[in-house]
Every structure is written in structure tokens, then in C-alpha cells.
Design a protein around this motif. Structure first.
Motif, PDB file in Angstrom:
ATOM      1  N   VAL A  45       0.839  -1.200   0.000  1.00 42.77           N
ATOM      2  CA  VAL A  45       0.000   0.000   0.000  1.00 42.77           C
ATOM      3  C   VAL A  45       0.875   1.251   0.000  1.00 42.77           C
ATOM      4  O   VAL A  45       0.609   2.214  -0.723  1.00 42.77           O
ATOM      5  N   ILE A  46       1.921   1.235   0.816  1.00 47.31           N
ATOM      6  CA  ILE A  46       2.830   2.386   0.867  1.00 47.31           C
ATOM      7  C   ILE A  46       3.508   2.575  -0.484  1.00 47.31           C
ATOM      8  O   ILE A  46       3.659   3.706  -0.972  1.00 47.31           O
ATOM      9  N   ARG A  47       3.907   1.479  -1.114  1.00 48.68           N
ATOM     10  CA  ARG A  47       4.556   1.565  -2.426  1.00 48.68           C
ATOM     11  C   ARG A  47       3.603   2.167  -3.460  1.00 48.68           C
ATOM     12  O   ARG A  47       3.982   3.027  -4.256  1.00 48.68           O
ATOM     13  N   GLU A  48       2.360   1.703  -3.439  1.00 46.32           N
ATOM     14  CA  GLU A  48       1.350   2.213  -4.372  1.00 46.32           C
ATOM     15  C   GLU A  48       1.113   3.706  -4.136  1.00 46.32           C
ATOM     16  O   GLU A  48       1.081   4.515  -5.069  1.00 46.32           O
ATOM     17  N   ALA A  49       0.932   4.079  -2.868  1.00 50.44           N
ATOM     18  CA  ALA A  49       0.664   5.476  -2.527  1.00 50.44           C
ATOM     19  C   ALA A  49       1.864   6.358  -2.855  1.00 50.44           C
ATOM     20  O   ALA A  49       1.706   7.487  -3.349  1.00 50.44           O
ATOM     21  N   HIS A  50       3.062   5.849  -2.585  1.00 51.23           N
ATOM     22  CA  HIS A  50       4.268   6.629  -2.880  1.00 51.23           C
ATOM     23  C   HIS A  50       4.406   6.872  -4.379  1.00 51.23           C
ATOM     24  O   HIS A  50       4.787   7.973  -4.805  1.00 51.23           O
ATOM     25  N   GLU A  51       4.084   5.868  -5.190  1.00 48.17           N
ATOM     26  CA  GLU A  51       4.181   6.055  -6.636  1.00 48.17           C
ATOM     27  C   GLU A  51       3.217   7.135  -7.111  1.00 48.17           C
ATOM     28  O   GLU A  51       3.569   7.984  -7.937  1.00 48.17           O
ATOM     29  N   VAL A  52       1.985   7.104  -6.581  1.00 45.85           N
ATOM     30  CA  VAL A  52       1.007   8.128  -6.952  1.00 45.85           C
ATOM     31  C   VAL A  52       1.503   9.509  -6.532  1.00 45.85           C
ATOM     32  O   VAL A  52       1.468  10.470  -7.311  1.00 45.85           O
ATOM     33  N   ALA A  53       1.978   9.614  -5.292  1.00 43.11           N
ATOM     34  CA  ALA A  53       2.462  10.901  -4.789  1.00 43.11           C
ATOM     35  C   ALA A  53       3.677  11.385  -5.571  1.00 43.11           C
ATOM     36  O   ALA A  53       3.790  12.571  -5.909  1.00 43.11           O
ATOM     37  N   ASP A  54       4.574  10.460  -5.889  1.00 41.48           N
ATOM     38  CA  ASP A  54       5.806  10.828  -6.581  1.00 41.48           C
ATOM     39  C   ASP A  54       5.530  11.319  -7.998  1.00 41.48           C
ATOM     40  O   ASP A  54       6.096  12.321  -8.448  1.00 41.48           O
ATOM     41  N   ARG A  55       4.630  10.642  -8.695  1.00 38.68           N
ATOM     42  CA  ARG A  55       4.368  10.992 -10.091  1.00 38.68           C
ATOM     43  C   ARG A  55       3.440  12.186 -10.241  1.00 38.68           C
ATOM     44  O   ARG A  55       3.389  12.816 -11.294  1.00 38.68           O
ATOM     45  N   THR A  56       2.685  12.509  -9.195  1.00 39.68           N
ATOM     46  CA  THR A  56       1.769  13.652  -9.270  1.00 39.68           C
ATOM     47  C   THR A  56       2.273  14.861  -8.499  1.00 39.68           C
ATOM     48  O   THR A  56       1.740  15.963  -8.660  1.00 39.68           O
ATOM     49  N   GLY A  57       3.279  14.656  -7.638  1.00 38.47           N
ATOM     50  CA  GLY A  57       3.780  15.750  -6.823  1.00 38.47           C
ATOM     51  C   GLY A  57       2.927  16.059  -5.613  1.00 38.47           C
ATOM     52  O   GLY A  57       3.137  17.076  -4.938  1.00 38.47           O
ATOM     53  N   LEU A  58       1.960  15.182  -5.300  1.00 44.87           N
ATOM     54  CA  LEU A  58       1.090  15.408  -4.148  1.00 44.87           C
ATOM     55  C   LEU A  58       1.759  14.914  -2.870  1.00 44.87           C
ATOM     56  O   LEU A  58       2.509  13.938  -2.892  1.00 44.87           O
ATOM     57  N   PRO A  59       1.497  15.568  -1.739  1.00 43.24           N
ATOM     58  CA  PRO A  59       2.067  15.098  -0.468  1.00 43.24           C
ATOM     59  C   PRO A  59       1.432  13.778  -0.042  1.00 43.24           C
ATOM     60  O   PRO A  59       0.269  13.507  -0.344  1.00 43.24           O
ATOM     61  N   LEU A  60       2.214  12.970   0.673  1.00 45.69           N
ATOM     62  CA  LEU A  60       1.752  11.663   1.145  1.00 45.69           C
ATOM     63  C   LEU A  60       1.797  11.620   2.670  1.00 45.69           C
ATOM     64  O   LEU A  60       2.786  12.029   3.281  1.00 45.69           O
ATOM     65  N   GLU A  61       0.721  11.121   3.256  1.00 48.32           N
ATOM     66  CA  GLU A  61       0.665  10.909   4.703  1.00 48.32           C
ATOM     67  C   GLU A  61       0.261   9.460   4.959  1.00 48.32           C
ATOM     68  O   GLU A  61      -0.768   9.000   4.459  1.00 48.32           O
ATOM     69  N   VAL A  62       1.076   8.744   5.723  1.00 50.01           N
ATOM     70  CA  VAL A  62       0.789   7.353   6.065  1.00 50.01           C
ATOM     71  C   VAL A  62       0.176   7.325   7.463  1.00 50.01           C
ATOM     72  O   VAL A  62       0.738   7.877   8.410  1.00 50.01           O
ATOM     73  N   ILE A  63      -0.990   6.681   7.577  1.00 53.39           N
ATOM     74  CA  ILE A  63      -1.746   6.696   8.833  1.00 53.39           C
ATOM     75  C   ILE A  63      -1.974   5.277   9.332  1.00 53.39           C
ATOM     76  O   ILE A  63      -2.310   4.375   8.554  1.00 53.39           O
ATOM     77  N   SER A  64      -1.812   5.091  10.631  1.00 45.51           N
ATOM     78  CA  SER A  64      -2.210   3.845  11.283  1.00 45.51           C
ATOM     79  C   SER A  64      -3.255   4.194  12.334  1.00 45.51           C
ATOM     80  O   SER A  64      -3.069   5.131  13.120  1.00 45.51           O
ATOM     81  N   PHE A  65      -4.367   3.474  12.331  1.00 45.50           N
ATOM     82  CA  PHE A  65      -5.470   3.766  13.247  1.00 45.50           C
ATOM     83  C   PHE A  65      -5.410   2.833  14.456  1.00 45.50           C
ATOM     84  O   PHE A  65      -5.284   1.616  14.310  1.00 45.50           O
ATOM     85  N   LEU A  66      -5.519   3.426  15.648  1.00 44.77           N
ATOM     86  CA  LEU A  66      -5.511   2.661  16.892  1.00 44.77           C
ATOM     87  C   LEU A  66      -6.747   2.996  17.712  1.00 44.77           C
ATOM     88  O   LEU A  66      -7.116   4.165  17.853  1.00 44.77           O
ATOM     89  N   THR A  67      -7.395   1.965  18.256  1.00 45.34           N
ATOM     90  CA  THR A  67      -8.517   2.167  19.171  1.00 45.34           C
ATOM     91  C   THR A  67      -8.112   1.694  20.566  1.00 45.34           C
ATOM     92  O   THR A  67      -7.026   1.143  20.759  1.00 45.34           O
ATOM     93  N   ASP A  68      -8.998   1.892  21.512  1.00 38.43           N
ATOM     94  CA  ASP A  68      -8.706   1.437  22.875  1.00 38.43           C
ATOM     95  C   ASP A  68      -8.439  -0.066  22.921  1.00 38.43           C
ATOM     96  O   ASP A  68      -7.640  -0.541  23.732  1.00 38.43           O
ATOM     97  N   ASP A  69      -9.107  -0.812  22.053  1.00 38.75           N
ATOM     98  CA  ASP A  69      -8.881  -2.256  22.004  1.00 38.75           C
ATOM     99  C   ASP A  69      -7.461  -2.593  21.560  1.00 38.75           C
ATOM    100  O   ASP A  69      -6.958  -3.687  21.835  1.00 38.75           O
ATOM    101  N   ASP A  70      -6.826  -1.658  20.840  1.00 36.38           N
ATOM    102  CA  ASP A  70      -5.458  -1.873  20.360  1.00 36.38           C
ATOM    103  C   ASP A  70      -4.410  -1.294  21.308  1.00 36.38           C
ATOM    104  O   ASP A  70      -3.210  -1.415  21.057  1.00 36.38           O
ATOM    105  N   GLY A  71      -4.868  -0.622  22.371  1.00 41.03           N
ATOM    106  CA  GLY A  71      -3.928   0.005  23.298  1.00 41.03           C
ATOM    107  C   GLY A  71      -3.709   1.471  23.029  1.00 41.03           C
ATOM    108  O   GLY A  71      -2.640   2.018  23.320  1.00 41.03           O
ATOM    109  N   ALA A  72      -4.731   2.143  22.475  1.00 43.99           N
ATOM    110  CA  ALA A  72      -4.584   3.549  22.092  1.00 43.99           C
ATOM    111  C   ALA A  72      -4.297   4.464  23.275  1.00 43.99           C
ATOM    112  O   ALA A  72      -3.739   5.556  23.103  1.00 43.99           O
TER     113      ALA A  72
END
Length: 298
Positions: A172-199
Motif C-alpha cells: 500500500v505504501i509503495r502504491e501510494a508513494h508512486e502516486v504521490a511521486d508521479r503527481t507531486g502530491l504530499p503523502l501521509e501514512v496513517i495507522s489507526f488505533l482504538t482502545d482495544d489496540d492500546g490507544a
């Protein structure tokens, strides 16, 4: 350079028009052309209809062609709001025994790099309807879903990639990076955590941040923003993200997916309900694939 094509599943509804506007904005940003497909279901000669109504196929076809003409007007209107020109769009009246089969045939025969559809009309911003659900478990190309009542106010201006700590995040990061790199758009990688995950545990949050950061560095040397969005529930975690109006979120398929095919995971399905931006679900790569062949084509 080979032309990148996006199929848009269309049925004349308001939600389909919203998906078409989303696809138009993405096609403009990613230099793609649109193939607008309306599937007419073929009659089953062995199925009896009661009460008998006669042959209504000419009426259905006439209405379908009207909707396709309206679709071109939607594209023209959406493109007319942009300063960088129109988007090339073609319409197709496709006959098949089911809408899903027809759309999958169109993807294959038209050589599409992505399909854009409306998510559905249930509760939540992105509620998966039956056609979307079937495509999310069978498509060989990325599926872009438009939130309910989505109105793109600006063209795509930021790429988000949602990842976890399990194997598979690199694709997913590779796919997103390619899109960002070829379009010049900024990329933000997000991981979602809830209380069940130890947030609520700062050490857990920092551990996830470090893990995701390392995964990003394994894929690209480009400086990339990493964000751990935490909250009591997934809905509250999503609400902590500073979503940009022109944002597009990429997320991967479940590990249950076969090579180069989609399978919507449980987290992604839950995430769909709360996102204010379009979501693009990316297939798992084939066993011998190492690169990306997604939104921007081959």
C-alpha cells in the motif's frame, strides 16, 4: 505512453453521479481517461416473469442511453470547474446477466487501471451496497468508493495511505508513494488505533509509530509524514485526522485475498463508514509482482 483508463459504474442515480464527479477529479489529477459503463441485465430465457409484461428492453435501453448522455454532461460540468482542461470520457451500454459481471468484463476488456463506484445509500458516509461489496471481493484492479453525498470541491491534493503493523503494509505504501511521486502530491501514512489496540498506552502508540516509520523507510527514502490516529473507537480515531477536502485514502486488501485480487478486510469495512474522503482499495500483488500497477496504470 499507454493511456490510463478508469471504468465508472453508472446507473443514473445521484450517488452514481457523485462517484462520476469523484472519478473525473481523479482522472484529471492522475492523467487518466474515463470509460462510463452502464450495465443492462440480459433476460434469462428460462426465467418466467409473472405477471407477463412483454418485452420492455427497448424502453430500458432508451432510458439507459439518456442516462449515459447525462453522464457526459456531468463530466463536462465537473471538468468545466477546473482550470486545467477537460477529461476525455466515453460511454458504454454493456449487456450482461448481472451488473457485477458486466463491470468485471468492462474492466478486463477496456484495460482499466481502476473502477470507481458509489458505495451505497445506507448508514454512514461510506456504506457498501451489494454491487460495491461484490467488486470489493473480486476485482483485480483498485476500487474507488465515493462517500455518500460526496461533492469534490477541489481536485485531489493529498494522498493518504492507511496501514497496520501486519505484513502487507509495504504494498500500500509503495502504491501510494508512486502516486504521490508521479503527481507531486504530499503523502501521509496513517495507522489507526482504538482502545482495544492500546490507544491509551503512550508506549504502544510510539511503538506503532516507529514500526510504521520503519516500513515507510524500507519502501522509500522520500521524507514521508507518519501519523498514528488514536481514539476510543475507530470513528473517534478517524475524527482526529486533519482530512483535506482533496484527500484520497488508499488501503490494502485483506490477507485472505488471492494474488492481484481484492478482498475487503474487516478494518477497512469499518473504516468505510466514517471517512469523509474517497477510499481506494488496492488489490494484493501477484506472487511474482514486486512493483505497482495501480491507479496510474502500467
Amino acid at each position: 505512453m499507454e493511456t490510463t483508463r478508469y471504468v465508472v459504474g453508472y446507473d443514473g442515480t445521484t450517488s452514481a453521479q457523485n462517484a462520476l464527479k469523484m472519478a473525473t477529479a481523479m482522472a484529471r489529477a492522475f492523467e487518466a481517461e474515463l470509460e462510463i459503463v452502464l450495465v443492462l441485465r440480459e433476460d434469462n430465457p428460462y426465467q418466467r416473469v409473472y405477471p407477463p409484461v412483454g418485452d420492455i428492453s427497448p424502453v430500458l435501453e432508451a432510458q439507459a442511453r439518456v442516462w449515459l448522455e447525462e453522464a457526459l454532461a456531468v463530466v463536462e460540468g465537473a471538468a468545466g470547474d477546473a482550470a486545467d482542461g477537460a477529461v476525455t470520457a466515453r460511454t458504454h451500454l454493456w449487456r450482461s446477466h448481472s451488473v457485477v459481471t458486466g463491470l468485471l468484463e468492462a474492466i478486463d476488456q477496456l484495460g482499466a487501471a481502476m473502477i470507481a463506484i458509489s458505495a451505497g445509500s445506507g448508514k454512514g458516509r461510506l456504506s457498501v451496497g451489494s454491487v460495491a461489496d461484490a467488486l470489493l471481493h473480486s476485482s483485480s484492479v483498485p476500487v474507488a468508493l465515493a462517500p455518500r453525498n460526496y461533492r469534490p470541491q477541489v481536485p485531489p491534493d493529498r494522498i493518504y495511505a492507511a496501514v497496520g503493523t501486519r505484513p502487507g503494509a509495504q504494498q500500500v505504501i509503495r502504491e501510494a508513494h508512486e502516486v504521490a511521486d508521479r503527481t507531486g502530491l504530499p503523502l501521509e501514512v496513517i495507522s489507526f488505533l482504538t482502545d482495544d489496540d492500546g490507544a491509551r498506552d503512550a508506549a504502544v502508540v510510539e511503538s506503532v509509530r516507529e514500526h510504521v516509520g520503519k516500513t515507510v523507510r524500507d519502501v522509500t527514502e522520500t521524507d514521508t509524514e507518519v501519523n498514528v490516529a488514536s481514539g476510543a473507537s475507530l470513528k473517534k480515531a478517524v475524527a482526529t485526522v486533519d482530512w483535506q477536502p482533496g484527500g484520497v485514502l488508499l488501503i490494502g486488501s485483506s490477507r485472505l485475498a488471492q494474488g492481484r485480487q481484492l478482498f475487503l478486510g474487516t478494518t477497512a469495512a469499518r473504516l468505510l463508514r466514517h471517512l469523509p474522503v474517497p477510499m481506494v482499495v488496492v488489490p494484493r500483488p501477484g506472487a511474482t509482482e514486486t512493483g505497482s500497477a495501480g491507479l496510474l496504470g502500467g
